[in-house]
Every structure is written in structure tokens, then in C-alpha cells.
Design a protein around this motif. Structure first.
Motif, PDB file in Angstrom:
ATOM      1  N   ASN A  20       0.817  -1.219   0.000  1.00  0.00           N
ATOM      2  CA  ASN A  20       0.000   0.000   0.000  1.00  0.00           C
ATOM      3  C   ASN A  20       0.849   1.267   0.000  1.00  0.00           C
ATOM      4  O   ASN A  20       0.335   2.353  -0.262  1.00  0.00           O
ATOM      5  CB  ASN A  20      -0.926   0.020   1.225  1.00  0.00           C
ATOM      6  N   LEU A  21       2.122   1.134   0.309  1.00  0.00           N
ATOM      7  CA  LEU A  21       3.002   2.301   0.390  1.00  0.00           C
ATOM      8  C   LEU A  21       3.579   2.667  -0.968  1.00  0.00           C
ATOM      9  O   LEU A  21       3.879   1.786  -1.784  1.00  0.00           O
ATOM     10  CB  LEU A  21       4.157   2.026   1.358  1.00  0.00           C
ATOM     11  N   LEU A  22       3.752   3.956  -1.200  1.00  0.00           N
ATOM     12  CA  LEU A  22       4.490   4.406  -2.367  1.00  0.00           C
ATOM     13  C   LEU A  22       5.962   4.019  -2.167  1.00  0.00           C
ATOM     14  O   LEU A  22       6.460   4.006  -1.044  1.00  0.00           O
ATOM     15  CB  LEU A  22       4.372   5.927  -2.522  1.00  0.00           C
ATOM     16  N   LYS A  23       6.663   3.718  -3.244  1.00  0.00           N
ATOM     17  CA  LYS A  23       8.031   3.213  -3.131  1.00  0.00           C
ATOM     18  C   LYS A  23       8.948   4.189  -2.395  1.00  0.00           C
ATOM     19  O   LYS A  23       9.760   3.793  -1.569  1.00  0.00           O
ATOM     20  CB  LYS A  23       8.585   2.908  -4.523  1.00  0.00           C
ATOM     21  N   GLY A  24       8.823   5.466  -2.703  1.00  0.00           N
ATOM     22  CA  GLY A  24       9.677   6.451  -2.048  1.00  0.00           C
ATOM     23  C   GLY A  24       9.436   6.542  -0.555  1.00  0.00           C
ATOM     24  O   GLY A  24      10.327   6.932   0.211  1.00  0.00           O
TER      25      GLY A  24
END
Length: 246
Positions: A20-24
Motif C-alpha cells: 500500500n506504500l508508495l516506493k519512495g
């Protein structure tokens, strides 16, 4: 900035493998742990992180929103009227906070220099991996119209019912954003942040943006704040906000 990063950054498995997290956001979380003081707070600004990673402030704001949406951090904002006086970031995981306070710079005797042989072997391994990766042909498959409609329906259901604006225009703007490389989860995360701000500030329906306006202005790129120091995490917003007009 007065903060000095700790020698170690901590990125637990729960964050490394959270889809669910953005990669950055994953790398940024590690930087936050390295900058957190003994109480688990980080005072670094968006500008500091942006310069550190060579991205714009909006990217940092999206990464922070992604972490906050999933309950990994809490942003605590102090205001003087409408002006933001200070902003701190608190780690949401007590276990990580405890590790941060125990982590310190290692002594020289704990830091070893690799031999030339190890360096050559590592370089060979990295080069081989890079060559194999570069030989792969990336997939350029476009999302189906039906998939886009289903994804947009999820966004449309969340957006405050009054005022919602024009659904057809909103969908057109949504499709364009996806075509330009914006992720669905990024848009949803930004909308959830906007809704939390509206609820926190008790915004009158007259001042809520129409959905087509919000999409046209790339609202998911904005930074939103709440007056409370807590975080809702992954709760269903319609349940969390009770009878508020959705």
C-alpha cells in the motif's frame, strides 16, 4: 538544519513489504528513523528531504501522506492562526521508537574495511544482476477501460457527496492522471488526506471542492494537515466520520 542523522536507519519488514506504500515512502521512513531523537520525533522539513533525495516537495508530501495513511507516522502541526509554526514527525511504531533510542554511532573497531577480493566479488555480482535486469523488456500494457472505471468508482464513492461535481469530467481527469503515470493508490491516499483535513477543520459544504475541480488541480499532490495529533490509519473513513455527508 540542526539535526544529525543517526548512523543507522531502521526499516522493518512490515514497511518494506507493504504494497500500500508508495516506493519512495519506504526509503523516507528509514531516513526519518535516522533523524528521530530519543523521544521518537523528527523535525526535518519537506525542503530538507526534497534536497536530500533530489525530488520536489510535492513528492515528499505524497510519501509522507502514504506513511501517515497507513499508520506508520503521525505529523504534528502547530499553528498560529492559519500559519504553520512548526511541524514534527512522530514514529507510529513503539518498537521502532525504542530501537531508535538504543541506536548510536558504532566505534571504529566495529567498522571493518572489506578486502579487495570481497570488493571485486561484490562488483561482479552487482554487474551480473544489472545486466540481467537491463536485458528484460518492461511491460507497457495499458490498463483496460473497465479496470479504470472500477478503480474510479472506488474514488467516487469516497468523495463527499455534497458537492461531488460532474462524474464524467472527473473520470476523464482521473484517466489522464493514470495515463501520466500517477498511481491509483496515490490518488486515493491524497483524497483520504483531503477528507481528513475537511473533517478536522469542520469545513462547510460550500467550501469543499467539486470532484472535477479537485482532479483538475491534481489535489492528491497537495499537503493536507489536521488539527489533531492522532492518526486514523486505515480505518474506513465513512465509519470514522460518522454522519458527515459522504
Amino acid at each position: 538544519m540542526n539535526e544529525q542523522p543517526n548512523y543507522y536507519a531502521i526499516i522493518p519488514a512490515s514497511i518494506r513489504y507493504d504494497k500500500n506504500l508508495l516506493k519512495g515512502s519506504v526509503l523516507l521512513y528509514g531516513e526519518i528513523t535516522a533523524l528521530s531523537n530519543q523521544k521518537g520525533y523528527c523535525w526535518a522539513s519537506d525542503g530538507y528531504f526534497a534536497e536530500l533525495y533530489g525530488v520536489d516537495k510535492r513528492s515528499i508530501q505524497r510519501w509522507l501522506s502514504s506513511l501517515e495513511e497507513n499508520g506508520y507516522i503521525t505529523r504534528i502541526v502547530q499553528k498560529d492562526g492559519k500559519k504553520i509554526v512548526s511541524r514534527s514527525i512522530k514514529l507510529g511504531d513503539k518498537n521502532v521508537s525504542n530501537l531508535v533510542t538504543k541506536t548510536s554511532y558504532p566505534t571504529d573497531k566495529n567498522v571493518t574495511t572489506p578486502t579487495d577480493k570481497n570488493v571485486r566479488e561484490n562488483n561482479t555480482s552487482i554487474n551480473t544482476t544489472n545486466n540481467n535486469t537491463n536485458n528484460k523488456t518492461p511491460s507497457k500494457a495499458k490498463p483496460l477501460e473497465s479496470d479504470l472505471k472500477n478503480q474510479f468508482a472506488e474514488i467516487w464513492e469516497i468523495y463527499p457527496k455534497r458537492p461531488r461535481g460532474n462524474k464524467k469530467t472527473s473520470f476523464t481527469k482521473y484517466k489522464k492522471a493514470i495515463k501520466d503515470g500517477v498511481k491509483h493508490d496515490e490518488i486515493k491516499s491524497g483524497l483520504n488526506s483531503y477528507i481528513r483535513q475537511l473533517k478536522s477543520q469542520g469545513t462547510d459544504n460550500r467550501y469543499i471542492k467539486n470532484a472535477d475541480t479537485w482532479f483538475n488541480q491534481a489535489g492528491w499532490e497537495d499537503e493536507y494537515t489536521t488539527q489533531s495529533s492522532g492518526t486514523i490509519g486505515n480505518q474506513d473513513l465513512t465509519k470514522a466520520y460518522g454522519d458527515w455527508d459522504f
